[in-house]
Design an enzyme around this catalytic site. Sequence first.
Site, short mmCIF file in Angstrom:
data_model
loop_
_atom_site.label_atom_id
_atom_site.label_comp_id
_atom_site.label_asym_id
_atom_site.label_seq_id
_atom_site.Cartn_x
_atom_site.Cartn_y
_atom_site.Cartn_z
N HIS A 14 1.10 -1.14 0.10
CA HIS A 14 0.04 -0.11 0.08
C HIS A 14 1.00 1.13 -0.10
O HIS A 14 1.54 1.67 0.91
CB HIS A 14 -0.98 0.02 1.11
CG HIS A 14 -2.00 1.16 1.34
ND1 HIS A 14 -3.17 1.09 1.51
CD2 HIS A 14 -1.49 2.45 1.19
CE1 HIS A 14 -3.75 2.21 1.56
NE2 HIS A 14 -2.85 3.00 1.39
N HIS A 16 1.66 5.27 -1.62
CA HIS A 16 1.13 6.61 -2.32
C HIS A 16 2.29 7.12 -3.01
O HIS A 16 3.05 7.60 -2.40
CB HIS A 16 0.45 7.74 -1.32
CG HIS A 16 -0.81 7.08 -0.83
ND1 HIS A 16 -2.20 7.34 -1.53
CD2 HIS A 16 -1.09 6.47 0.28
CE1 HIS A 16 -3.05 6.74 -0.82
NE2 HIS A 16 -2.45 6.24 0.51
N LYS A 100 -9.13 -0.50 -5.85
CA LYS A 100 -9.29 0.30 -4.59
C LYS A 100 -10.52 0.65 -4.31
O LYS A 100 -11.25 1.34 -5.19
CB LYS A 100 -8.28 1.11 -4.29
CG LYS A 100 -8.26 1.99 -3.35
CD LYS A 100 -7.78 1.38 -2.00
CE LYS A 100 -7.84 2.00 -0.70
NZ LYS A 100 -6.88 2.61 0.07
N HIS A 137 -10.13 0.82 2.05
CA HIS A 137 -10.22 1.82 3.11
C HIS A 137 -11.36 1.54 3.99
O HIS A 137 -12.35 1.99 3.91
CB HIS A 137 -9.86 3.30 2.50
CG HIS A 137 -10.00 4.12 3.56
ND1 HIS A 137 -8.61 4.97 3.81
CD2 HIS A 137 -10.66 4.59 4.56
CE1 HIS A 137 -8.70 5.61 4.76
NE2 HIS A 137 -9.87 5.53 5.30
N HIS A 175 -4.32 -0.88 5.91
CA HIS A 175 -3.99 -0.15 6.91
C HIS A 175 -4.91 -0.31 8.27
O HIS A 175 -5.57 0.75 8.66
CB HIS A 175 -3.79 1.38 6.74
CG HIS A 175 -4.89 2.01 6.01
ND1 HIS A 175 -6.08 1.87 6.14
CD2 HIS A 175 -4.77 2.76 4.67
CE1 HIS A 175 -6.92 2.61 5.08
NE2 HIS A 175 -6.18 2.98 4.33
N ASP A 248 1.56 2.50 3.59
CA ASP A 248 0.54 3.79 3.49
C ASP A 248 1.27 4.75 3.46
O ASP A 248 0.95 6.07 3.83
CB ASP A 248 -0.27 3.84 4.47
CG ASP A 248 -1.57 4.73 3.99
OD1 ASP A 248 -1.77 5.08 3.11
OD2 ASP A 248 -2.34 4.94 4.89
O1 DOR Z 1 -3.40 9.19 5.77
C1 DOR Z 1 -3.62 9.00 4.77
N1 DOR Z 1 -3.14 9.57 3.73
N2 DOR Z 1 -4.64 7.97 4.61
C2 DOR Z 1 -5.30 7.81 3.37
O2 DOR Z 1 -6.06 6.99 3.50
C3 DOR Z 1 -4.75 8.72 2.56
C4 DOR Z 1 -3.52 9.17 2.36
C5 DOR Z 1 -3.29 10.18 1.18
O3 DOR Z 1 -3.40 9.97 0.36
O4 DOR Z 1 -2.69 11.14 1.75
ZN ZN Z 2 -3.30 4.87 1.79
#
Ligand code: DOR
Ligand code: ZN
Length: 346
Positions: A14, A16, A100, A137, A175, A248
């Site tokens: 997971h 970003h 997702k 999520h 998460h 995450d």
């Molecule tokens: O803390 C987080 N940041 N949780 C999420 O679900 C999204 C993520 C983000 O894209 O910044």
């Molecule tokens: Zn995330």
Amino acid sequence: MTQTLTLRRPDDWHLHLRDGDMLRAVLPHTATHFARAIIMPNLVPPVVRGADAAAYRERILAALPEGSDFTPLMTLYLTEDTDADDVAAAHASGLITAVKLYPAGATTNSASGVSNFDKVAPVLDRMADIGLPLCTHGEVTDPAVDIFDREAVFIDRVMDPLRKRHAGLKIVMEHITTADAVDYVRTADANLGATITTHHLVINRNHILAGGIKPHYYCLPVAKRETHRLALRAAATSGDARFFLGTDSAPHTDANKLLPCGCAGCFTAPNTMSILPEVFEQDGALQHLEAFTSLNGPAFYGLHANEDTLTLTKTPAAYPGHIDTPEGPVTVFDPMMPLNWSVSRD
Ligand code: DOR
Ligand code: ZN
């Protein structure tokens, strides 16, 4: 005492990466340690169709440092208009590894997510047929539900009915932050797995709120009370094949974190592989670290574990407090403990 530890190269289930300048700045920090990562599709606009994922994948590959062998595992963002044929074609071509689910409004860039689960039932049935996992999520967005209860309520209101309705669907509860989720996953059938982040193994809600507000520890789902953190530690360090690493890691510039209404996310990509051995060692479970970082995830997704390795050596590790990006500095997660395991590629 163990002084070196060689692990199969880890994967991040997971992650970003964002896009553009931010993508180019953060991607090397993941690619240096991890072989593969599940790439979150919550861009603006989101990665909805196969063609969007193909284009995003190309941008990620173009942003990789010269010679990197990192593989992005792409996902599509489920909307109420998602076309089951498009999803199936993207899966059949090997382009995507998961879809997702964001409940509409649950977190960063989730406005296009799902409110009415009847509308996505045909897509979920198709995914069950073709063996394509759903990453979730797991928080309800009902404003009447306390933010610290949103994961537990999601299990009752959404996850359990969803699993009954789509019995053959592989689902990852992402998460997870509560003992409720740990218990739920432990007692479920083999189609359910869960990722646990680095930061949720380290912080509880006091770290965010006691002695002054700490925006860099604010993420979603928000960290819960200490009993929940201990349940997550027990699950992660147990070796149980249902639980695997999904950092995450979610970069936001300091300017976007340090606001009256700041963004959610902890940036853990650079130092995760030094934090985790510390956590596992504290819990007397170094022998289960490789399962959590490198074996359980591929097994759940039906992929091979990586052949190459990463070596952890018991020498103090140093990471910068922040990284510079063209958009501004991004603070690296501070685990509030000395890191005694250094990472090297073999
Ligand atoms: O803390 C987080 N940041 N949780 C999420 O679900 C999204 C993520 C983000 O894209 O910044
Ligand atoms: Zn995330």
